[in-house]
Design a protein around this motif. Sequence first.
Motif, PDB file in Angstrom:
ATOM      1  N   PRO A 229      12.820 -21.112  13.478  1.00 61.58           N
ATOM      2  CA  PRO A 229      14.282 -21.034  13.444  1.00 61.58           C
ATOM      3  C   PRO A 229      14.900 -22.424  13.472  1.00 61.58           C
ATOM      4  O   PRO A 229      14.198 -23.430  13.530  1.00 61.58           O
ATOM      5  N   ASP A 230      16.223 -22.475  13.466  1.00 60.74           N
ATOM      6  CA  ASP A 230      16.902 -23.775  13.455  1.00 60.74           C
ATOM      7  C   ASP A 230      16.544 -24.579  14.699  1.00 60.74           C
ATOM      8  O   ASP A 230      16.024 -24.059  15.667  1.00 60.74           O
ATOM      9  N   GLY A 231      16.837 -25.839  14.681  1.00 57.71           N
ATOM     10  CA  GLY A 231      16.525 -26.675  15.833  1.00 57.71           C
ATOM     11  C   GLY A 231      15.485 -27.717  15.509  1.00 57.71           C
ATOM     12  O   GLY A 231      15.374 -28.715  16.190  1.00 57.71           O
ATOM     13  N   GLY A 232      14.722 -27.499  14.467  1.00 60.60           N
ATOM     14  CA  GLY A 232      13.748 -28.503  14.053  1.00 60.60           C
ATOM     15  C   GLY A 232      14.479 -29.686  13.433  1.00 60.60           C
ATOM     16  O   GLY A 232      15.481 -29.515  12.755  1.00 60.60           O
TER      17      GLY A 232
ATOM     18  N   TYR B  65      32.762 -26.824  38.306  1.00 60.32           N
ATOM     19  CA  TYR B  65      31.307 -26.645  38.220  1.00 60.32           C
ATOM     20  C   TYR B  65      30.847 -27.501  37.050  1.00 60.32           C
ATOM     21  O   TYR B  65      31.141 -27.205  35.899  1.00 60.32           O
ATOM     22  N   GLY B  66      30.147 -28.574  37.343  1.00 59.93           N
ATOM     23  CA  GLY B  66      29.830 -29.585  36.346  1.00 59.93           C
ATOM     24  C   GLY B  66      28.919 -29.086  35.239  1.00 59.93           C
ATOM     25  O   GLY B  66      28.106 -28.180  35.445  1.00 59.93           O
ATOM     26  N   LYS B  67      29.082 -29.664  34.072  1.00 62.61           N
ATOM     27  CA  LYS B  67      28.235 -29.338  32.924  1.00 62.61           C
ATOM     28  C   LYS B  67      27.595 -30.613  32.406  1.00 62.61           C
ATOM     29  O   LYS B  67      28.065 -31.707  32.692  1.00 62.61           O
ATOM     30  N   PRO B  68      26.547 -30.479  31.586  1.00 65.07           N
ATOM     31  CA  PRO B  68      25.941 -31.678  30.998  1.00 65.07           C
ATOM     32  C   PRO B  68      26.926 -32.397  30.075  1.00 65.07           C
ATOM     33  O   PRO B  68      27.900 -31.808  29.614  1.00 65.07           O
ATOM     34  N   SER B  69      26.641 -33.657  29.805  1.00 64.45           N
ATOM     35  CA  SER B  69      27.435 -34.439  28.857  1.00 64.45           C
ATOM     36  C   SER B  69      27.544 -33.715  27.520  1.00 64.45           C
ATOM     37  O   SER B  69      26.605 -33.043  27.080  1.00 64.45           O
ATOM     38  N   LYS B  70      28.693 -33.911  26.830  1.00 64.90           N
ATOM     39  CA  LYS B  70      28.846 -33.281  25.512  1.00 64.90           C
ATOM     40  C   LYS B  70      27.814 -33.809  24.519  1.00 64.90           C
ATOM     41  O   LYS B  70      27.537 -33.178  23.506  1.00 64.90           O
ATOM     42  N   PHE B  71      27.242 -34.951  24.846  1.00 67.82           N
ATOM     43  CA  PHE B  71      26.223 -35.502  23.941  1.00 67.82           C
ATOM     44  C   PHE B  71      24.868 -34.812  24.110  1.00 67.82           C
ATOM     45  O   PHE B  71      23.921 -35.105  23.400  1.00 67.82           O
ATOM     46  N   GLU B  72      24.801 -33.916  25.079  1.00 67.39           N
ATOM     47  CA  GLU B  72      23.570 -33.135  25.310  1.00 67.39           C
ATOM     48  C   GLU B  72      23.731 -31.699  24.806  1.00 67.39           C
ATOM     49  O   GLU B  72      22.988 -30.802  25.200  1.00 67.39           O
ATOM     50  N   ALA B  73      24.736 -31.485  23.933  1.00 66.20           N
ATOM     51  CA  ALA B  73      25.042 -30.115  23.500  1.00 66.20           C
ATOM     52  C   ALA B  73      23.869 -29.455  22.774  1.00 66.20           C
ATOM     53  O   ALA B  73      23.797 -28.226  22.682  1.00 66.20           O
ATOM     54  N   GLY B  74      22.956 -30.248  22.272  1.00 66.96           N
ATOM     55  CA  GLY B  74      21.812 -29.675  21.566  1.00 66.96           C
ATOM     56  C   GLY B  74      20.671 -29.249  22.478  1.00 66.96           C
ATOM     57  O   GLY B  74      19.656 -28.731  22.015  1.00 66.96           O
ATOM     58  N   VAL B  75      20.842 -29.472  23.768  1.00 73.97           N
ATOM     59  CA  VAL B  75      19.780 -29.101  24.717  1.00 73.97           C
ATOM     60  C   VAL B  75      20.064 -27.684  25.207  1.00 73.97           C
ATOM     61  O   VAL B  75      20.790 -27.474  26.183  1.00 73.97           O
TER      62      VAL B  75
ATOM     63  N   GLN C 175      12.964 -31.345  25.466  1.00 75.60           N
ATOM     64  CA  GLN C 175      14.170 -32.088  25.848  1.00 75.60           C
ATOM     65  C   GLN C 175      14.285 -32.263  27.358  1.00 75.60           C
ATOM     66  O   GLN C 175      15.307 -32.710  27.851  1.00 75.60           O
ATOM     67  N   LEU C 176      13.251 -31.881  28.080  1.00 75.73           N
ATOM     68  CA  LEU C 176      13.280 -31.948  29.539  1.00 75.73           C
ATOM     69  C   LEU C 176      12.190 -32.887  30.040  1.00 75.73           C
ATOM     70  O   LEU C 176      11.231 -33.173  29.336  1.00 75.73           O
ATOM     71  N   ASP C 177      12.349 -33.337  31.273  1.00 77.96           N
ATOM     72  CA  ASP C 177      11.312 -34.187  31.870  1.00 77.96           C
ATOM     73  C   ASP C 177      11.145 -33.773  33.323  1.00 77.96           C
ATOM     74  O   ASP C 177      11.876 -32.910  33.819  1.00 77.96           O
TER      75      ASP C 177
ATOM     76  N   PRO D 196       5.142 -36.512  21.776  1.00 79.45           N
ATOM     77  CA  PRO D 196       5.818 -35.998  20.588  1.00 79.45           C
ATOM     78  C   PRO D 196       5.436 -34.543  20.308  1.00 79.45           C
ATOM     79  O   PRO D 196       4.378 -34.077  20.726  1.00 79.45           O
ATOM     80  N   SER D 197       6.324 -33.861  19.599  1.00 80.04           N
ATOM     81  CA  SER D 197       6.093 -32.482  19.150  1.00 80.04           C
ATOM     82  C   SER D 197       7.057 -32.267  17.982  1.00 80.04           C
ATOM     83  O   SER D 197       7.910 -33.131  17.733  1.00 80.04           O
ATOM     84  N   PRO D 198       6.929 -31.166  17.246  1.00 81.74           N
ATOM     85  CA  PRO D 198       7.713 -31.031  16.004  1.00 81.74           C
ATOM     86  C   PRO D 198       9.224 -31.239  16.171  1.00 81.74           C
ATOM     87  O   PRO D 198       9.866 -31.806  15.288  1.00 81.74           O
ATOM     88  N   GLN D 199       9.787 -30.820  17.301  1.00 76.58           N
ATOM     89  CA  GLN D 199      11.225 -31.024  17.502  1.00 76.58           C
ATOM     90  C   GLN D 199      11.530 -32.412  18.073  1.00 76.58           C
ATOM     91  O   GLN D 199      12.695 -32.769  18.204  1.00 76.58           O
ATOM     92  N   ALA D 200      10.495 -33.140  18.455  1.00 82.85           N
ATOM     93  CA  ALA D 200      10.672 -34.466  19.054  1.00 82.85           C
ATOM     94  C   ALA D 200       9.656 -35.425  18.422  1.00 82.85           C
ATOM     95  O   ALA D 200       8.679 -35.822  19.043  1.00 82.85           O
ATOM     96  N   PRO D 201       9.876 -35.755  17.137  1.00 83.32           N
ATOM     97  CA  PRO D 201       8.909 -36.597  16.418  1.00 83.32           C
ATOM     98  C   PRO D 201       8.912 -38.028  16.935  1.00 83.32           C
ATOM     99  O   PRO D 201       9.806 -38.422  17.664  1.00 83.32           O
ATOM    100  N   LEU D 202       7.926 -38.798  16.513  1.00 85.27           N
ATOM    101  CA  LEU D 202       7.925 -40.228  16.826  1.00 85.27           C
ATOM    102  C   LEU D 202       8.917 -40.926  15.896  1.00 85.27           C
ATOM    103  O   LEU D 202       8.957 -40.644  14.703  1.00 85.27           O
ATOM    104  N   ARG D 203       9.706 -41.844  16.438  1.00 87.25           N
ATOM    105  CA  ARG D 203      10.705 -42.528  15.622  1.00 87.25           C
ATOM    106  C   ARG D 203      10.476 -44.029  15.549  1.00 87.25           C
ATOM    107  O   ARG D 203      11.049 -44.697  14.698  1.00 87.25           O
ATOM    108  N   GLN D 204       9.698 -44.549  16.458  1.00 85.34           N
ATOM    109  CA  GLN D 204       9.520 -45.991  16.543  1.00 85.34           C
ATOM    110  C   GLN D 204       8.035 -46.331  16.658  1.00 85.34           C
ATOM    111  O   GLN D 204       7.323 -45.676  17.420  1.00 85.34           O
ATOM    112  N   LYS D 205       7.637 -47.329  15.943  1.00 81.54           N
ATOM    113  CA  LYS D 205       6.306 -47.865  16.186  1.00 81.54           C
ATOM    114  C   LYS D 205       6.354 -48.730  17.437  1.00 81.54           C
ATOM    115  O   LYS D 205       7.424 -49.084  17.921  1.00 81.54           O
ATOM    116  N   GLY D 206       5.173 -49.088  17.925  1.00 78.86           N
ATOM    117  CA  GLY D 206       5.127 -49.870  19.155  1.00 78.86           C
ATOM    118  C   GLY D 206       5.034 -48.955  20.360  1.00 78.86           C
ATOM    119  O   GLY D 206       4.478 -47.856  20.258  1.00 78.86           O
ATOM    120  N   PRO D 207       5.579 -49.388  21.495  1.00 81.28           N
ATOM    121  CA  PRO D 207       5.412 -48.602  22.725  1.00 81.28           C
ATOM    122  C   PRO D 207       6.038 -47.212  22.603  1.00 81.28           C
ATOM    123  O   PRO D 207       7.153 -47.077  22.090  1.00 81.28           O
TER     124      PRO D 207
END
Lengths: 220, 424
Positions: A210-213, B61-71, B94-96, B306-317
């Motif tokens: 689904p979407d999200g990728g 009741y606090g919410k995450p930043s609007k920049f985290e809307a995709g989480v 997207q979690l740690d 890394p995983s399909p939704q979180a690919p590698l974007r930078q070489k190096g560390p």
Amino acid sequence: MSRSSSALIGLALAAALALPVLAQSGKTGLGRPALPEEIQAWDIDVRPDGVGLPPGKGSVKEGEVLFLERCAACHGEFAEGVGRWPVLAGGQGTMTADRPEKTIGSFWPDLSTAFDYIRRAMPYGNAQSLTADETYALVAFLLNMNNLVAEDFVLSRENFLTVKLPNAPSFFDDDREKAERHFWNRTPCLSNCKPDTRITGRAAILDVTPDGGDKSIKVE
Amino acid sequence: MGANGKERGTSRRGFLAAAAGAGALAAGGGAQAQAPKPDPLITEPQDWNRFLGPGVDAAPYGKPSKFEAGVIRRNVGWLTADTVSSINFTPLHQLDGIVTPNGLCFERHHAGVAEIDPSQHRLMVHGLVEKPLVFTMEDLKRFPGRVNKLYFLECAANGGMEWRGAQLNGCQFTHGMIHNVWYTGIPLKAVLDEAGIRPAGTWLLAEGADASAMTRSIPIEKALKDCLVVWAMNGEALRPEQGYPLRLVVPGWEGNMWIKWLRRLEIGDQPWQQREETSKYTDLLADGRSRRFTFVMDAKSVVTNPSPQAPLRQKGPNVLTGLAWSGRGAITRVDVSIDGGKNWRHARIDGPVLPMSLTRFYVDFDWHGEDLLIQSRAMDETGYVQPTKDELRKVRGVNSIYHNNGIQTWHVKTNGETENVEIL
């Protein structure tokens, strides 16, 4: 520390020690007795040995009418399932097939489960609205759709245990600790564990994600 | 954690030495061809440096930043007939750390979310007991012996779509039917002791108050050993979708048994063979037989980045990280491979290592743009080693749906794109 503040702390300690500790009987006395009417109202479960079955009976014919009216929208007129809603009949002999069809007739081990589940959770969106007789009738109809009883069959509390589901002997209790004993391998290989490796399948080819990728990948 | 301590000194360059060619190390962060320009984010004042922000009560009741809307939790539409009886997935990539935020814990409902006023909720204990009882939420919160425990809850069907091969491109979808939560409540034993279990009582039926009246049979030994009746998660009341106001916690065992909206506990002398323990949550083997009462969740792990939704974007560390867990106890070791299982090294475990809880692991490494086949392998304190998917298929076939704890492989391509793959 001044003498007076020490005295105050002493007083506070004494007060804390005076807090009554719970009796050692193990009983808190919390809660109240459940009344027989309350237990009867909630205790609707039915076991394979018939414990919990209410008095009543219902025929295949009565069940068919009810099923068409209240169940067929999701389960199909012949209990064959509509869309992704559960298939309730058929599938016998498919448990070793590539795509097994698990139904009451092909898979379920106990008939009591069908009665119990219909009674507690069906019809979907109007649970616990069926009478005991209606539930017997629906179970009778489903048995008939699975070719396990004749069209003129009437199911009742009295004859319930005479009906056996064919796949019951196929179930056995969890044996992973014996059958999968070899997974308890305390020293797994760390280096040169296999000569080579190759990719044999890719999710990207199936592309059912689904979407999200994130498709916009750019490596800097 | 002790076993992993000695690995901490290993350099990340050493880890990739086998896979990386000799010349690749020079790449670093990429060549700087032009004279560097100053960053306007630094040289120019920005709106947030200049103008006032929202006041203290802007979000009671606090919410995450609007920049985290995709989480967010996401579902897979084609899996189920509708969303009322369905499942969605925790965004693991997207979690740690090890605690899952309440709003991101995956949901599984069989008749939607029951909305219950806690003042109208009742818990009944009956069956083979000396004294059948009814408790209110207030009664339960007055019990002595309140406890706080961190446990993972994994749906037995987590990974169920992957038995026949790689299918879903993202660890959210392949592994996201799991969350890890601090629960507050009381031992189930306290409630059962109050009613007094009769000697013949060997099984417990737990039932929910939702419109599916969800039920599961639980052996009394487990009920008395470590099960909890809880009303809080991560310090606040349970979320409605997690069973508010009361749920059962069955540590290390499949999530379906953790009855939400818990309203009834019946003691009996045999299992009830309910729908969710016969027609569902039984494991069909290749020979047509079915295992039932496969309650325990075996050791498992996944690399979340890394995983399909979180690919590698930078070489190096880069930081490789993931999660490991076992329903049989604590995780003792996690191994990571980047060459498809030919060679492994111990990952660094960080944070608390608790039995039947998620455990966080890391491997810090340099990436030079080469193909990687990333895998992780968990071991628990019983000596169980997470098997490969093929090893599982040898024992179980491909139709068991549940309890797929096989080793996951991610293919990182030279452009950093990462795919769910199967390997030999």
